[in-house]
Design an enzyme around this catalytic site. Sequence first.
Site, PDB file in Angstrom:
ATOM      1  N   TYR A 172       8.088 -10.466   8.592  1.00  0.00           N
ATOM      2  CA  TYR A 172       8.097 -11.620   9.253  1.00  0.00           C
ATOM      3  C   TYR A 172       9.620 -12.041   9.532  1.00  0.00           C
ATOM      4  O   TYR A 172       9.955 -12.676  10.532  1.00  0.00           O
ATOM      5  CB  TYR A 172       7.196 -12.678   8.811  1.00  0.00           C
ATOM      6  N   LYS A 205      -0.216  -1.655  -0.093  1.00  0.00           N
ATOM      7  CA  LYS A 205      -0.246  -0.369   0.813  1.00  0.00           C
ATOM      8  C   LYS A 205       0.659   0.610   0.096  1.00  0.00           C
ATOM      9  O   LYS A 205       1.582   1.426   0.915  1.00  0.00           O
ATOM     10  CB  LYS A 205      -0.109  -0.467   2.192  1.00  0.00           C
ATOM     11  N   ASP A 265      -6.442  -2.185   3.230  1.00  0.00           N
ATOM     12  CA  ASP A 265      -7.617  -1.942   3.936  1.00  0.00           C
ATOM     13  C   ASP A 265      -8.721  -2.215   3.085  1.00  0.00           C
ATOM     14  O   ASP A 265      -9.838  -2.617   3.423  1.00  0.00           O
ATOM     15  CB  ASP A 265      -7.449  -0.442   4.397  1.00  0.00           C
ATOM     16  N   ASP A 298      -1.201 -13.167   5.392  1.00  0.00           N
ATOM     17  CA  ASP A 298      -1.646 -14.036   6.431  1.00  0.00           C
ATOM     18  C   ASP A 298      -3.023 -13.641   6.990  1.00  0.00           C
ATOM     19  O   ASP A 298      -3.718 -14.586   7.183  1.00  0.00           O
ATOM     20  CB  ASP A 298      -0.601 -13.623   7.640  1.00  0.00           C
ATOM     21  N   ASP A 349      -6.807 -15.675   6.004  1.00  0.00           N
ATOM     22  CA  ASP A 349      -7.764 -16.134   7.131  1.00  0.00           C
ATOM     23  C   ASP A 349      -8.991 -15.743   7.001  1.00  0.00           C
ATOM     24  O   ASP A 349     -10.220 -16.325   7.303  1.00  0.00           O
ATOM     25  CB  ASP A 349      -7.120 -15.876   8.521  1.00  0.00           C
TER      26      ASP A 349
END
Length: 354
Positions: free
Chosen positions: A138, A189, A221, A245, A249
């Site tokens: 980001y 990852k 994942d 992020d 959520d």
Amino acid sequence: MKIAVLPGDGIGPEIIAQARRVLDVLRQDGLPLEMEEAPLGGAGYDAFGQPYPESTQKLCRAADAVLLGAVGGPKYDNLDRPLRPERGLLAIRKDLNLFANLRPAILYPELANASTLKPEVVSGLDIMIVRELTGDIYFGQPRGIAVNELGEREAYNTMRYSESEIRRIAHVAFGIAMKRNKKLCSVDKANVLETTEFWKEIFIDVAREYPQVELSHMYVDNAAMQLVRNPKQFDVMVTGNIFGDILSDEASMLTGSIGMLPSASLDQNNKGLYEPSHGSAPDIAGKNLANPLATILSAAMMLRYTFAQEEAALRVENAVKTVLKQGYRTADIFEAGCEKVSCSGMGDAVVAAL
Ligand code: NAD
């Protein structure tokens, strides 16, 4: 214990008023809490023409903690981008260098039906997601959209983390795991991305300083899958900005009740910004309908993480559990057989339970 209180917009002032009543009880019982209010977001624009006015900035910098309601609303949607309420939120996070975002996902047994998952999968769920908030893809440079050597337009972002950035979030996560069940799952990852391979390496190194904490690693994942398959296997999860992020959520939705979820964003010295995970809910603003519990629980997090007042934090959290057991519900979490209360009515119940 200086607290900058920023009610913000929409339901912000209503929910903050109830959290203040709770903190007032603790103050009367001897906690040296000092609270001062300032405008942020649309309220900042209305008062001073800026979403993060200078006077608000001064107050927040001088405070030990910031308690925020929510910002935003249709009234401000057509303002120039730099003047929009959400910019105030980004500005304050950056200004106070809040790099560690803590989002608990707790499902109180009384609210098990609010989740879209089967009650037996989520009832009693209590996870803490720690998300790095100021680095990763980001913020990484270089970034942009440009014409490549073949003359074709191409877009790119850069995932990067420095060792010090990983170490400081690792210490926050291990510290939190120490205060809970001493189980920490680092999400990466590492099979594909060097950035997160490095992340994993640093976490393994930092783990040596916390021998009581059981550190595990999971690919992102798989973590997304496990969160809906068997979320109760997790205690504390820690991950970078972009994975965090998405996973935070996902985890918050396991509980199904947005009006119940607090959050904290901390700096290096445990100064923090505490706010409910939801927005300003313009559709119910000014109607005394909002659920103030996420904000009250955010105040409890403030007592725990910034002021190290574990007992006071538990007192507030237990009061919330009590009112749920007593059957009080705001409209968003109402079910048949319970007693429907307003925003201030819920505040009354929590104060009585305290
Ligand atoms: P929202 O979270 O404000 O509302 C989504 C839905 O949940 C609405 O139906 C609302 O009534 C309900 N809801 C939210 N909080 C509730 C509560 N405490 N009690 C009962 N019901 C509640 O999200 P949105 O509608 O997407 O956004 C509205 C405004 O809030 C926008 O301007 C957005 O930019 C802003 N926003 C601010 C923040 C923040 O301040 N941190 C976060 C998200 C959205």
